[in-house]
Design a protein around this motif. Structure first.
Motif, mmCIF file in Angstrom:
data_model
loop_
_atom_site.group_PDB
_atom_site.id
_atom_site.type_symbol
_atom_site.label_atom_id
_atom_site.label_comp_id
_atom_site.label_asym_id
_atom_site.label_seq_id
_atom_site.Cartn_x
_atom_site.Cartn_y
_atom_site.Cartn_z
ATOM 1 N N GLY A 145 9.038 -19.034 -45.798
ATOM 2 C CA GLY A 145 8.926 -18.439 -44.477
ATOM 3 C C GLY A 145 8.621 -16.955 -44.512
ATOM 4 O O GLY A 145 8.299 -16.398 -45.561
ATOM 5 N N SER A 164 21.158 -20.189 -45.375
ATOM 6 C CA SER A 164 20.692 -20.507 -44.029
ATOM 7 C C SER A 164 19.306 -21.116 -44.070
ATOM 8 O O SER A 164 18.454 -20.679 -44.831
ATOM 9 C CB SER A 164 20.615 -19.233 -43.172
ATOM 10 N N VAL A 211 19.527 -10.090 -50.580
ATOM 11 C CA VAL A 211 18.896 -11.067 -49.696
ATOM 12 C C VAL A 211 17.718 -11.674 -50.436
ATOM 13 O O VAL A 211 16.897 -10.950 -50.997
ATOM 14 C CB VAL A 211 18.405 -10.398 -48.387
ATOM 15 N N SER A 212 17.637 -12.991 -50.427
ATOM 16 C CA SER A 212 16.520 -13.681 -51.062
ATOM 17 C C SER A 212 15.956 -14.687 -50.072
ATOM 18 O O SER A 212 16.700 -15.502 -49.531
ATOM 19 C CB SER A 212 16.997 -14.403 -52.332
ATOM 20 N N SER A 213 14.674 -14.601 -49.821
ATOM 21 C CA SER A 213 13.994 -15.555 -48.937
ATOM 22 C C SER A 213 13.110 -16.442 -49.787
ATOM 23 O O SER A 213 12.250 -15.947 -50.503
ATOM 24 C CB SER A 213 13.147 -14.808 -47.902
ATOM 25 N N TRP A 214 13.346 -17.753 -49.725
ATOM 26 C CA TRP A 214 12.575 -18.684 -50.545
ATOM 27 C C TRP A 214 11.324 -19.177 -49.843
ATOM 28 O O TRP A 214 10.326 -19.475 -50.468
ATOM 29 C CB TRP A 214 13.436 -19.875 -50.943
ATOM 30 N N ARG A 240 8.389 -5.698 -44.595
ATOM 31 C CA ARG A 240 8.560 -7.151 -44.624
ATOM 32 C C ARG A 240 8.626 -7.630 -46.068
ATOM 33 O O ARG A 240 7.824 -7.211 -46.888
ATOM 34 C CB ARG A 240 7.395 -7.825 -43.911
ATOM 35 N N GLN A 255 17.068 -15.015 -37.959
ATOM 36 C CA GLN A 255 18.520 -15.034 -38.076
ATOM 37 C C GLN A 255 19.125 -13.874 -37.292
ATOM 38 O O GLN A 255 20.166 -14.008 -36.686
ATOM 39 C CB GLN A 255 18.941 -14.917 -39.543
ATOM 40 N N GLY A 298 10.449 -14.280 -44.238
ATOM 41 C CA GLY A 298 11.333 -13.375 -44.975
ATOM 42 C C GLY A 298 12.078 -12.405 -44.086
ATOM 43 O O GLY A 298 12.349 -12.677 -42.924
ATOM 44 N N THR A 299 12.376 -11.246 -44.643
ATOM 45 C CA THR A 299 13.244 -10.254 -44.018
ATOM 46 C C THR A 299 12.445 -9.017 -43.625
ATOM 47 O O THR A 299 11.541 -8.612 -44.345
ATOM 48 C CB THR A 299 14.357 -9.866 -45.021
#
Length: 178
Positions: A140, A115, A135-138, A177, A121, A142-143
């Motif tokens: 921004g 995404s 979950v991996s955030s590259w 976070r 999201q 993140g989660t």
């Protein structure tokens, strides 16, 4: 009930996901500059088409083909870099979550979602109805997550009131976070 988040400096420590008192395992790593650059190219490509929401299911026993997931407008280098990262993350997921088959490989399928979003999201806290997720955030922010002790689950999805107002979040300063 699972109560806490654990930080796992080594990948092997992610196996703590099977501990009864753990609801989140976290592994932080420095993002390879090539991945960051390819992710920035992915964001630009998604912006040119409006957004990006791509899903696929892969059989771990064979090499994944990421062509259906990655925009064709990405450079060959970005496609290769992101494909290698997706290979790594899917293998990590298989190692953590799937049983080995008779040949020593993973037995089962892995769902993959890629995404690019300009906002959250999932704008509200929720419980995923899956065994586990990687979950991996590259890029921004993140989660975000809450440990169970930091939320009152009776208020999950309360209609007509935000999570902040409902009483779900016991202490906003405890929102995790990544």
């Amino acid at each position: 009930a699972a109560e806490r988040a654990v930080h796992c400096p080594q990948f092997a420590e992610l196996m703590q996901v099977y501990s009864a008192d753990v609801n989140v395992c976290l592994h932080s790593r420095e993002l390879n500059p090539e991945i960051r650059s390819a992710a920035q190219e992915l964001v630009a490509a998604a912006g040119s088409i409006g957004s990006l929401q791509a899903r696929t299911v892969i059989e771990q026993a064979c090499a994944a083909d990421w062509d259906e997931l990655l925009p064709r407008s990405l450079s060959a280098k970005a496609r290769a870099v992101l494909g290698a990262e997706l290979d790594f993350l899917s293998q990590l997921t298989a190692d953590l979550l799937l049983e080995e088959d008779d040949s020593g490989g993973a037995d089962g399928d892995i769902g993959v979602r890629l995404s690019v979003a300009s906002g959250p999201q999932c704008p509200r806290f929720h419980v995923d109805r899956v065994h586990a997720s990687v979950v991996s955030s590259w890029l921004g922010p993140g989660t975000e997550w809450l440990e169970n002790c930091d939320c009152d689950r009776r208020w999950l999805g309360a209609p007509d009131v935000s999570d902040a107002e409902s009483g779900l979040i016991r202490n906003p300063e405890r929102i995790g976070r990544a």
